[in-house]
Design a protein around this motif. Structure first.
Motif, PDB file in Angstrom:
ATOM      1  N   PRO A 268      23.246  35.477   5.255  1.00 13.07           N
ATOM      2  CA  PRO A 268      23.078  35.429   3.793  1.00 13.07           C
ATOM      3  C   PRO A 268      21.683  35.798   3.324  1.00 13.07           C
ATOM      4  CG  PRO A 268      23.061  33.229   4.680  1.00 13.07           C
ATOM      5  CD  PRO A 268      23.393  34.135   5.823  1.00 13.07           C
ATOM      6  N   GLY A 269      20.840  36.302   4.221  1.00 16.60           N
ATOM      7  CA  GLY A 269      19.523  36.751   3.806  1.00 16.60           C
ATOM      8  C   GLY A 269      18.501  36.674   4.917  1.00 16.60           C
ATOM      9  N   ALA A 270      17.451  37.473   4.805  1.00 11.30           N
ATOM     10  CA  ALA A 270      16.374  37.463   5.784  1.00 11.30           C
ATOM     11  C   ALA A 270      15.726  36.088   5.846  1.00 11.30           C
ATOM     12  CB  ALA A 270      15.336  38.518   5.428  1.00 11.30           C
ATOM     13  N   GLY A 271      15.557  35.578   7.054  1.00 11.23           N
ATOM     14  CA  GLY A 271      14.956  34.270   7.241  1.00 11.23           C
ATOM     15  C   GLY A 271      15.926  33.112   7.155  1.00 11.23           C
ATOM     16  N   SER A 272      17.190  33.395   6.859  1.00 10.65           N
ATOM     17  CA  SER A 272      18.192  32.331   6.796  1.00 10.65           C
ATOM     18  C   SER A 272      18.494  31.815   8.200  1.00 10.65           C
ATOM     19  CB  SER A 272      19.479  32.847   6.151  1.00 10.65           C
ATOM     20  OG  SER A 272      20.054  33.876   6.960  1.00 10.65           O
TER      21      SER A 272
ATOM     22  N   GLU B 284      20.703  16.092  -9.450  1.00  8.72           N
ATOM     23  CA  GLU B 284      20.142  17.115 -10.332  1.00  8.72           C
ATOM     24  C   GLU B 284      19.898  18.398  -9.546  1.00  8.72           C
ATOM     25  OE1 GLU B 284      16.394  17.670 -13.465  1.00  8.72           O
ATOM     26  OE2 GLU B 284      16.806  15.730 -12.546  1.00  8.72           O
ATOM     27  N   ASN B 285      20.553  19.471  -9.953  1.00  8.68           N
ATOM     28  CA  ASN B 285      20.404  20.761  -9.279  1.00  8.68           C
ATOM     29  C   ASN B 285      19.254  21.543  -9.892  1.00  8.68           C
ATOM     30  OD1 ASN B 285      23.573  20.095  -9.456  1.00  8.68           O
ATOM     31  ND2 ASN B 285      23.121  21.097  -7.509  1.00  8.68           N
ATOM     32  N   LYS B 286      18.283  21.904  -9.047  1.00 11.64           N
ATOM     33  CA  LYS B 286      17.154  22.741  -9.481  1.00 11.64           C
ATOM     34  C   LYS B 286      17.096  23.929  -8.541  1.00 11.64           C
ATOM     35  CE  LYS B 286      14.311  19.326 -11.848  1.00 11.64           C
ATOM     36  NZ  LYS B 286      14.422  20.032 -13.142  1.00 11.64           N
ATOM     37  N   VAL B 287      17.647  25.052  -8.984  1.00 13.64           N
ATOM     38  CA  VAL B 287      17.842  26.196  -8.096  1.00 13.64           C
ATOM     39  C   VAL B 287      16.714  27.217  -8.237  1.00 13.64           C
ATOM     40  CG1 VAL B 287      20.327  25.870  -8.274  1.00 13.64           C
ATOM     41  CG2 VAL B 287      19.209  27.486  -9.795  1.00 13.64           C
ATOM     42  N   GLY B 288      16.628  28.084  -7.214  1.00 14.24           N
ATOM     43  CA  GLY B 288      15.709  29.208  -7.280  1.00 14.24           C
ATOM     44  C   GLY B 288      14.781  29.296  -6.096  1.00 14.24           C
ATOM     45  N   ALA B 289      14.379  30.530  -5.766  1.00 13.90           N
ATOM     46  CA  ALA B 289      13.383  30.806  -4.727  1.00 13.90           C
ATOM     47  C   ALA B 289      13.757  30.198  -3.385  1.00 13.90           C
ATOM     48  CB  ALA B 289      12.010  30.322  -5.166  1.00 13.90           C
ATOM     49  N   SER B 290      15.030  30.379  -2.994  1.00 13.91           N
ATOM     50  CA  SER B 290      15.522  29.874  -1.702  1.00 13.91           C
ATOM     51  C   SER B 290      15.311  28.376  -1.546  1.00 13.91           C
ATOM     52  CB  SER B 290      14.849  30.620  -0.546  1.00 13.91           C
ATOM     53  OG  SER B 290      15.169  31.989  -0.574  1.00 13.91           O
TER      54      SER B 290
ATOM     55  N   LEU C 141      12.622  22.745   5.189  1.00 13.15           N
ATOM     56  CA  LEU C 141      11.558  21.964   5.814  1.00 13.15           C
ATOM     57  C   LEU C 141      10.947  22.642   7.028  1.00 13.15           C
ATOM     58  CD1 LEU C 141      13.031  18.332   5.673  1.00 13.15           C
ATOM     59  CD2 LEU C 141      11.256  19.314   4.219  1.00 13.15           C
ATOM     60  N   THR C 142      11.689  23.545   7.674  1.00 14.34           N
ATOM     61  CA  THR C 142      11.216  24.092   8.952  1.00 14.34           C
ATOM     62  C   THR C 142      11.000  25.606   8.951  1.00 14.34           C
ATOM     63  OG1 THR C 142      13.455  24.416   9.840  1.00 14.34           O
ATOM     64  CG2 THR C 142      12.438  22.258  10.174  1.00 14.34           C
ATOM     65  N   VAL C 143      11.780  26.338   8.164  1.00 21.28           N
ATOM     66  CA  VAL C 143      11.717  27.805   8.208  1.00 21.28           C
ATOM     67  C   VAL C 143      10.947  28.380   7.025  1.00 21.28           C
ATOM     68  CG1 VAL C 143      13.045  29.942   8.246  1.00 21.28           C
ATOM     69  CG2 VAL C 143      13.854  27.943   9.529  1.00 21.28           C
ATOM     70  N   ASN C 144      11.231  27.894   5.821  1.00 23.33           N
ATOM     71  CA  ASN C 144      10.553  28.445   4.647  1.00 23.33           C
ATOM     72  C   ASN C 144       9.032  28.396   4.742  1.00 23.33           C
ATOM     73  OD1 ASN C 144      13.058  28.955   3.643  1.00 23.33           O
ATOM     74  ND2 ASN C 144      12.793  27.861   1.720  1.00 23.33           N
ATOM     75  N   PRO C 145       8.439  27.335   5.311  1.00 25.01           N
ATOM     76  CA  PRO C 145       6.980  27.344   5.453  1.00 25.01           C
ATOM     77  C   PRO C 145       6.460  28.462   6.350  1.00 25.01           C
ATOM     78  CG  PRO C 145       7.829  25.121   5.659  1.00 25.01           C
ATOM     79  CD  PRO C 145       9.016  26.028   5.662  1.00 25.01           C
ATOM     80  N   LEU C 146       7.336  28.995   7.214  1.00 25.22           N
ATOM     81  CA  LEU C 146       6.949  30.095   8.099  1.00 25.22           C
ATOM     82  C   LEU C 146       7.097  31.449   7.413  1.00 25.22           C
ATOM     83  CD1 LEU C 146       8.925  28.883  11.243  1.00 25.22           C
ATOM     84  CD2 LEU C 146       6.502  28.486  10.755  1.00 25.22           C
TER      85      LEU C 146
END
Length: 309
Positions: free
Chosen positions: A143-147, A50-56, A82-87
């Motif tokens: 592909p974007g800042a923080g990628s 099940e694909n649930k997209v959005g907000a990186s 798991l490692t970058v988005n929380p930062l």
């Protein structure tokens, strides 16, 4: 005495859903579909993607975090979620350390540093020397800042003591296309993304950003071989569950998925996607998440990357 025994049904007794926090068609979507097909055959119950997209990817991850912790809802989690988005996100509705139970690392994806043909460097060493002579002249796309590609570029700046400029895009395809066109000098990207352009001579591979050389690019050294030991920007994809799923179910999931990853047909399909099967233990996967989070936190801090409100 019979009632408790009946309540403890054999797992899985009904369909299992794997939530992918990105759209259909990419590697993150393909991996659980390959594994899910084999788990379906092993378990005798459907495995639904099940694909649930959005907000990186944060929307899909939040859905998994809030799911009933019975083992019937799992999540496909790429490195960054798991490692970058929380930062980078100050208002995440979930806590990656608290709200997820690591099951296993599904696959690793080596990254490679590529440049367009106009860059006057044939090797990684020549690129660093050129960048030192010409500070702030070279740029790199992502592909974007923080990628992952952005942070890999920042790690290169910090490790080599050079200054290159980040050019963010809103998609990987656009970031790659502008390097091919010569509008941007270089970038870090997964081998599956850029191998066709490398083979066509449209991009030049200078170094592998992982611990080992790649079979597809046997003559391309690693960054570590090129004088920067410990440089490792390997992307990976893991399977997680809601935090309170019983340990017995998590153990079974890890064992069954690891067994599937050892199948030759699965290895071949993964190779076609440019990834390597993993199948790590729950403890090893949890350790990797912690170590990678600490590593990227230090890089984000030194680079001065501002969190997203």
């Amino acid at each position: 005495m019979a009632a408790p025994a009946a309540a403890q049904e054999k797992y899985p007794a009904r369909p299992v859903t794997i939530v992918v926090p990105f759209g259909a068609g990419g590697v993150a979507d393909a991996l659980p579909r390959i594994v899910g097909q084999e788990l379906n055959a092993k378990w005798g119950v459907p495995v639904i993607i099940e694909n649930k997209v959005g907000a990186s990817g944060n929307i899909g991850m939040d859905y998994v975090a809030r799911a009933n912790p019975d083992g019937y809802t799992l999540g496909l989690a790429p490195t960054g979620n798991l490692t970058v988005n929380p930062l980078l996100y100050t208002r995440l509705p979930f806590d990656t350390a608290r709200d997820f139970a690591p099951v296993t690392m599904l696959a690793t994806s080596p990254n490679v540093l590529v440049v367009n043909e106009r860059v006057p460097a044939r090797t990684f060493k020549e690129l660093v020397e050129y960048a030192r002579r010409n500070p702030d002249k070279l740029n790199y796309s992502s592909p974007g800042a923080g990628s992952g590609a952005h942070l890999a570029g920042e790690l290169l700046n910090q490790s080599a003591g050079i200054v290159t400029r980040h050019i963010p895009y809103n998609a990987m395809a656009a970031a790659v296309n502008d390097v091919v066109a010569g509008n941007v000098d270089m970038m870090f990207a997964g081998i599956s993304t850029v191998l066709p352009q490398i083979q066509a001579g449209k991009l030049r591979a200078l170094a592998v950003a992982g611990p080992e050389r790649l079979p597809q690019l046997k003559d391309v050294p690693t960054v570590a071989e090129s004088g920067y030991p410990g440089f490792d920007v390997t992307s990976w994809y893991g399977i997680v569950a809601p935090a309170k799923v019983p340990a017995a179910i998590l153990d079974q999931l890890q064992a069954d998925i690891a067994a599937v990853l050892q199948q030759e047909s699965v290895k071949q399909k993964f190779a076609g996607l440019g990834v390597v099967p993993a199948g790590s233990s729950r403890a090893d996967f949890a350790r990797t998440i912690r170590q990678e989070t600490d590593k990227w936190a230090a890089i984000v801090k030194r680079a001065g990357i501002q969190p997203i409100q």
